[in-house]
Scaffold this motif. Structure first.
Motif, PDB file in Angstrom:
ATOM      1  N   LYS A  33     -14.058  10.716 -12.935  1.00  0.00           N
ATOM      2  CA  LYS A  33     -15.262  11.443 -12.943  1.00  0.00           C
ATOM      3  C   LYS A  33     -16.339  10.573 -12.944  1.00  0.00           C
ATOM      4  O   LYS A  33     -16.236   9.463 -13.462  1.00  0.00           O
ATOM      5  N   LEU A  34     -17.425  10.923 -12.061  1.00  0.00           N
ATOM      6  CA  LEU A  34     -18.537   9.969 -11.982  1.00  0.00           C
ATOM      7  C   LEU A  34     -19.779  10.683 -12.576  1.00  0.00           C
ATOM      8  O   LEU A  34     -19.768  11.685 -13.176  1.00  0.00           O
ATOM      9  N   ARG A  35     -20.859  10.213 -12.162  1.00  0.00           N
ATOM     10  CA  ARG A  35     -21.994  10.999 -12.978  1.00  0.00           C
ATOM     11  C   ARG A  35     -22.331  12.250 -12.615  1.00  0.00           C
ATOM     12  O   ARG A  35     -22.439  13.419 -13.554  1.00  0.00           O
ATOM     13  N   VAL A  36     -22.237  12.686 -11.316  1.00  0.00           N
ATOM     14  CA  VAL A  36     -22.497  14.039 -10.825  1.00  0.00           C
ATOM     15  C   VAL A  36     -21.434  14.444  -9.936  1.00  0.00           C
ATOM     16  O   VAL A  36     -21.567  15.424  -9.178  1.00  0.00           O
ATOM     17  N   SER A  37     -20.298  13.857  -9.795  1.00  0.00           N
ATOM     18  CA  SER A  37     -19.362  14.010  -8.788  1.00  0.00           C
ATOM     19  C   SER A  37     -18.054  13.489  -9.285  1.00  0.00           C
ATOM     20  O   SER A  37     -17.798  12.988 -10.531  1.00  0.00           O
ATOM     21  N   GLN A  79     -21.017   3.529  -5.739  1.00  0.00           N
ATOM     22  CA  GLN A  79     -20.409   2.932  -6.779  1.00  0.00           C
ATOM     23  C   GLN A  79     -18.626   3.055  -6.214  1.00  0.00           C
ATOM     24  O   GLN A  79     -18.066   2.169  -6.436  1.00  0.00           O
ATOM     25  N   ALA A  80     -18.344   4.370  -5.944  1.00  0.00           N
ATOM     26  CA  ALA A  80     -16.993   4.535  -5.450  1.00  0.00           C
ATOM     27  C   ALA A  80     -16.620   3.578  -4.084  1.00  0.00           C
ATOM     28  O   ALA A  80     -15.616   3.010  -4.209  1.00  0.00           O
ATOM     29  N   ALA A  81     -17.583   3.495  -3.372  1.00  0.00           N
ATOM     30  CA  ALA A  81     -17.290   2.501  -2.073  1.00  0.00           C
ATOM     31  C   ALA A  81     -17.117   1.020  -2.484  1.00  0.00           C
ATOM     32  O   ALA A  81     -16.453   0.367  -2.018  1.00  0.00           O
ATOM     33  N   ARG A  82     -18.249   0.739  -3.431  1.00  0.00           N
ATOM     34  CA  ARG A  82     -17.959  -0.654  -3.797  1.00  0.00           C
ATOM     35  C   ARG A  82     -16.696  -1.127  -4.815  1.00  0.00           C
ATOM     36  O   ARG A  82     -15.915  -1.964  -4.453  1.00  0.00           O
ATOM     37  N   LEU A 109     -14.888   8.396   2.014  1.00  0.00           N
ATOM     38  CA  LEU A 109     -14.920   7.081   2.082  1.00  0.00           C
ATOM     39  C   LEU A 109     -13.375   6.578   2.516  1.00  0.00           C
ATOM     40  O   LEU A 109     -12.327   6.606   2.020  1.00  0.00           O
ATOM     41  N   VAL A 110     -13.626   5.837   3.839  1.00  0.00           N
ATOM     42  CA  VAL A 110     -12.427   5.426   4.493  1.00  0.00           C
ATOM     43  C   VAL A 110     -12.506   4.138   4.858  1.00  0.00           C
ATOM     44  O   VAL A 110     -13.123   3.623   5.777  1.00  0.00           O
ATOM     45  N   LYS A 143      -4.713   3.820 -10.513  1.00  0.00           N
ATOM     46  CA  LYS A 143      -4.743   2.842 -11.720  1.00  0.00           C
ATOM     47  C   LYS A 143      -5.500   1.690 -11.427  1.00  0.00           C
ATOM     48  O   LYS A 143      -6.532   1.132 -12.012  1.00  0.00           O
ATOM     49  N   LEU A 144      -5.321   1.175 -10.037  1.00  0.00           N
ATOM     50  CA  LEU A 144      -6.191   0.102  -9.566  1.00  0.00           C
ATOM     51  C   LEU A 144      -7.721   0.621  -9.334  1.00  0.00           C
ATOM     52  O   LEU A 144      -8.564  -0.297  -9.644  1.00  0.00           O
ATOM     53  N   ILE A 145      -7.915   1.767  -8.856  1.00  0.00           N
ATOM     54  CA  ILE A 145      -9.411   2.375  -8.561  1.00  0.00           C
ATOM     55  C   ILE A 145      -9.886   2.437 -10.029  1.00  0.00           C
ATOM     56  O   ILE A 145     -11.004   2.069  -9.981  1.00  0.00           O
TER      57      ILE A 145
END
Length: 151
Positions: A33-37, A79-82, A109-110, A143-145
Motif C-alpha cells: 500500500k502506498l500513500r494514495v495507490s 517511489q515505486a520506480a525507485r 512500471l516495466v 519480499k525484496l520489493i
C-alpha cells in the motif's frame, strides 16, 4: 452502466481494481500500500520486477485528480520506480499509462534490460510467451520489493 461523477470518478463494480476480483488475482499480486495507490507485482515477469501502481479510487484520467492527489499519486509512482530500480538494477524503467480496456487509473512500471526482451521497443502488455514464477518466486520478489520500499 457505470455512474459517472463530475470529477471523472465512476462507480464500476466490473472494475477488477475496485472489486479486487478473480481477474485481478489472475494477473497480479498486491505488494504494498502506498500513500494514495497500491503497488501490484504483475504475474508476468518477462521483465523482472514488472509492477503496476493503481490509484485507490476509481478515476479514469490523471486530470481528474485534484492537485494534491495528483502530486501524491506521481510521488507513489516515483517511489515505486525507485524501489524497483534499487531491487532489480534495470538499464531503464518504462512507464505505461493506457486505460483503453481497463479505465481505472494505473501505471505500468516495466524494468527493461539491454540483453533481454523488447529492449529498444515498447513493452508488450500481452507477450506471446510469458515468464511466470512459482508461488515461492512471487513471494521472494515481493519480499525484496517490500524491503527496498521500506528503506
Amino acid at each position: 452502466m457505470p455512474n459517472k461523477a463530475d470529477n471523472g470518478s465512476i462507480d464500476d463494480p466490473e472494475c477488477f481494481y475496485c472489486s479486487k476480483n478473480h481477474k485481478l488475482e489472475g494477473l497480479m499480486i498486491e505488494a504494498a500500500k502506498l500513500r494514495v495507490s497500491t503497488l501490484y507485482l504483475n504475474k508476468d515477469q518477462t521483465h523482472q520486477g514488472r509492477c503496476i501502481v493503481a490509484y485507490n479510487r476509481h478515476v479514469r484520467e490523471l486530470f481528474h485528480l485534484d492537485p494534491t492527489d495528483l502530486q501524491l499519486f506521481m510521488e507513489d509512482v516515483s517511489q515505486a520506480a525507485r524501489t524497483l530500480h534499487e531491487a532489480f538494477q534495470p538499464d531503464k524503467m518504462n512507464y505505461g499509462i493506457y486505460g483503453d480496456l481497463v479505465s481505472h487509473l494505473h501505471v505500468h512500471l516495466v524494468p527493461k534490460y539491454k540483453e533481454s526482451a523488447e529492449w529498444g521497443e515498447a513493452f508488450l502488455n500481452a507477450p506471446p510467451s510469458k515468464k511466470m514464477l512459482d508461488p515461492l518466486g512471487y513471494q521472494e520478489t515481493i519480499k525484496l520489493i517490500q524491503a527496498k520500499l521500506l528503506r
